[in-house]
Design a protein around this motif. Structure first.
Motif, mmCIF file in Angstrom:
data_model
loop_
_atom_site.group_PDB
_atom_site.id
_atom_site.type_symbol
_atom_site.label_atom_id
_atom_site.label_comp_id
_atom_site.label_asym_id
_atom_site.label_seq_id
_atom_site.Cartn_x
_atom_site.Cartn_y
_atom_site.Cartn_z
ATOM 1 N N LEU A 131 26.442 44.223 29.748
ATOM 2 C CA LEU A 131 25.775 43.572 30.879
ATOM 3 C C LEU A 131 26.611 42.410 31.422
ATOM 4 C CD1 LEU A 131 22.083 43.658 29.654
ATOM 5 C CD2 LEU A 131 23.015 44.797 31.690
ATOM 6 N N ALA A 132 27.265 41.659 30.534
ATOM 7 C CA ALA A 132 28.107 40.543 30.988
ATOM 8 C C ALA A 132 29.258 41.056 31.843
ATOM 9 C CB ALA A 132 28.641 39.763 29.784
ATOM 10 N N LEU A 133 29.893 42.145 31.410
ATOM 11 C CA LEU A 133 31.002 42.716 32.182
ATOM 12 C C LEU A 133 30.514 43.288 33.512
ATOM 13 C CD1 LEU A 133 32.949 44.475 29.307
ATOM 14 C CD2 LEU A 133 33.741 42.505 30.643
ATOM 15 N N ALA A 134 29.398 44.012 33.483
ATOM 16 C CA ALA A 134 28.862 44.594 34.719
ATOM 17 C C ALA A 134 28.453 43.498 35.696
ATOM 18 C CB ALA A 134 27.678 45.504 34.409
ATOM 19 N N MET A 136 29.876 40.623 36.028
ATOM 20 C CA MET A 136 31.121 40.146 36.654
ATOM 21 C C MET A 136 31.538 41.077 37.792
ATOM 22 S SD MET A 136 33.577 39.120 33.495
ATOM 23 C CE MET A 136 32.793 38.744 31.939
ATOM 24 N N GLY A 137 31.396 42.377 37.575
ATOM 25 C CA GLY A 137 31.786 43.356 38.584
ATOM 26 C C GLY A 137 30.864 43.374 39.773
ATOM 27 N N TYR A 138 29.603 42.998 39.585
ATOM 28 C CA TYR A 138 28.641 43.046 40.685
ATOM 29 C C TYR A 138 28.720 41.807 41.570
ATOM 30 C CZ TYR A 138 24.797 45.382 42.936
ATOM 31 O OH TYR A 138 24.040 46.082 43.840
ATOM 32 N N GLY A 139 29.634 40.918 41.295
ATOM 33 C CA GLY A 139 29.776 39.714 42.101
ATOM 34 C C GLY A 139 30.104 39.990 43.551
ATOM 35 N N ASN A 140 30.563 41.193 43.845
ATOM 36 C CA ASN A 140 30.935 41.563 45.203
ATOM 37 C C ASN A 140 30.403 42.972 45.475
ATOM 38 O OD1 ASN A 140 32.159 41.852 47.684
ATOM 39 N ND2 ASN A 140 34.218 42.088 46.873
#
Length: 187
Positions: A131-134, A136-140
């Motif tokens: 979830l932490a990595l996802a 980060m990816g959903y920031g944009n």
């Protein structure tokens, strides 16, 4: 469908917003793959697979590729079913070893269940890291590469570049799920 250590609903709850389902699924698949890679290629979530292992040296012990081993269903040695094995220390043990002839390799086919079942407390770390990595990816979520307002400009990195696992994250995953992290289980 690829393994996913968290659901799009989990990610939406974490971000406290509605998400595009296909984007959330993709990000969670990518994040799960990164967590599994940090775990030495272990799938982590429970699955039943068939492994085909080439044996070239005589040994009584046969290491299985995915851990932790929950159960072993069938074992075939060079196409012949065998039942004279014991599951111990996350490996199969056989008194007569795993080679059928000393002049050629043998092939062992094992159907077994490995990983942690859904809802297991042992999945919490992997789920948290996923979830932490996802996140980060959903920031944009729109995939915008650059924005400009008057004289202000900002460029966005690619999703994968944002989804970088830190060394402490990588070490925590390796410690929890790597091939040396498992406790002895016997049947």
């Amino acid at each position: 469908m690829a393994d996913m250590l968290a659901t799009p609903q989990d990610l939406a709850s974490l971000l406290q917003q509605d998400l595009d389902a296909s984007t959330a699924n993709l990000l969670l698949e990518l994040a799960t793959a990164k967590v599994q890679r940090a775990a030495g290629g272990q799938r982590i979530i429970q699955a039943t697979d068939t492994a085909v292992i080439d044996v070239v040296e005589w040994d009584q012990w046969l290491a299985l590729p995915q851990l932790p081993v929950q159960s072993v269903d069938t074992v075939e040695l060079d196409g012949t079913p065998v039942t004279d094995w014991v599951l111990s220390n996350q490996k199969l043990w056989r008194l007569s070893g795993w080679l059928t002839a000393c002049w050629q390799p043998s092939q062992v086919k094992v159907t077994y269940t490995h990983g942690y079942p859904d809802g297991s407390q042992w999945l919490h770390l992997a789920r948290d890291m996923t979830l932490a990595l996802a996140r980060m990816g959903y920031g944009n979520p729109g995939g915008v590469s650059m924005e400009a307002i008057d004289d202000y400009r900002v460029s966005y990195a690619e999703v994968d570049a944002r989804m970088q696992m830190t060394e402490p994250m990588r070490q925590a995953i390796a410690d929890a799920y790597g091939t040396t992290a498992y406790v002895t289980v016997s049947r």
